[in-house]
Design a protein around this motif. Sequence first.
Motif, short mmCIF file in Angstrom:
data_model
loop_
_atom_site.label_atom_id
_atom_site.label_comp_id
_atom_site.label_asym_id
_atom_site.label_seq_id
_atom_site.Cartn_x
_atom_site.Cartn_y
_atom_site.Cartn_z
N TRP A 1 0.72 -1.21 0.07
CA TRP A 1 0.08 -0.21 -0.07
C TRP A 1 0.91 1.22 0.13
CZ3 TRP A 1 -0.47 4.02 3.49
CH2 TRP A 1 0.10 3.82 4.81
N LYS B 1 6.68 -0.56 2.51
CA LYS B 1 5.76 -1.31 3.33
C LYS B 1 5.64 -2.73 2.95
CE LYS B 1 4.93 2.28 6.07
NZ LYS B 1 5.49 2.59 7.48
N LEU C 1 2.86 -4.42 4.16
CA LEU C 1 1.54 -4.71 3.97
C LEU C 1 0.98 -4.48 2.72
CD1 LEU C 1 -0.55 -5.17 6.43
CD2 LEU C 1 -1.16 -3.00 6.35
N GLN D 1 -4.84 -5.72 2.50
CA GLN D 1 -4.72 -5.81 3.70
C GLN D 1 -5.09 -4.61 4.46
OE1 GLN D 1 -1.04 -7.60 3.76
NE2 GLN D 1 -1.80 -9.70 4.70
N TYR D 2 -4.35 -3.67 4.23
CA TYR D 2 -4.80 -2.22 4.70
C TYR D 2 -6.06 -1.82 4.57
CZ TYR D 2 -3.91 2.66 5.05
OH TYR D 2 -3.83 4.22 5.71
N ASN E 1 -7.78 5.67 10.92
CA ASN E 1 -7.80 4.15 10.75
C ASN E 1 -8.92 3.87 9.90
OD1 ASN E 1 -5.53 3.81 12.61
ND2 ASN E 1 -6.97 3.87 14.17
#
Length: 310
Positions: free
Chosen positions: A95, A99, A101, A105-106, A256
């Motif tokens: 993402w 990173k 991730l 998933q993010y 978030n």
Amino acid sequence: MSESTVAVAPQLAHPAGAGSRIRAGGRALVTRRARLAVVTVVLVLVAWEGGKALFGVPWRVDGEVIWNPPFRIPFFNDINLPHVWAIAVAFVAPWQRGKDLMLWQYLAGAAFFTWREAAFGFVLGSTIGILLATIFVHSRVLERAFVPYVIATQTIPIIALAPLIISGLGQSMGSVVLIATYLVFFPVTIAMIRGLRSFDPRALELMRSYAATRRSVYWKLRLPASLPYFFTALKIATTAAIVGAIIGEAPGGIQNGLGRVIVTFSNYYATGPEKLWCAIGASAILGIGFFAIIALVERWTLRGWGPNRL
């Protein structure tokens, strides 16, 4: 009526195998809807890539042009409409540079965070809607006095109201939940007012003849009769709750959720449009999933209402 007619009547009212035929009809309906959804998605993707093939910019692989569209319409460029496969590749790529991730998933983590806020607002707004509708159906005076104000609340654009709520309550999850609640309570209130009055008048007369209290009439007559209206409102409220949560996250400083993700990716849209489209897709999947949960609960709850409820 003869004894033979009386004996046959229950069989006519409840023919053998009726339950299995109803279940089979329900499964067939679900299958048809699933096929229709798949066909719709395929048609959208074909129209997307077909438009780019006819009106977009040249298709390149490793710098080499493999297809040059015969026409040009600016809307079909790679910034406005990235290729479907480019979006798919971005979905399984990191993402952010450096990173580990993956983007999916993010987005899954952000979607769960947003869904949690939306779920709180959904439950709270639904509860408020049921309480208001219960009060209104038992008091014509209060209904005439306050329903116009309930309707008026929905004329205020939520994009204008959200900063005021966040300014008053602070940048917190509570502000986002309140915004989702604001969008949820209205459809539930209006639908339940209609639903709580949708009972058979003869049933009310029968209960009154037995001196039934208002509480008994509400729980045993009004509330069961309102269930179809209630679940219809809930399915509308699911998408409203998701939209409210996403809108509330953007100015609310919530880092978030999908709202902040969409704002962040939109700021870098010119250099990575695929990420924003992935975020939009995640929001759509979240809304569809929430809707599907309520639809399944409705199907389980109202399975005795007949085969055509869903």
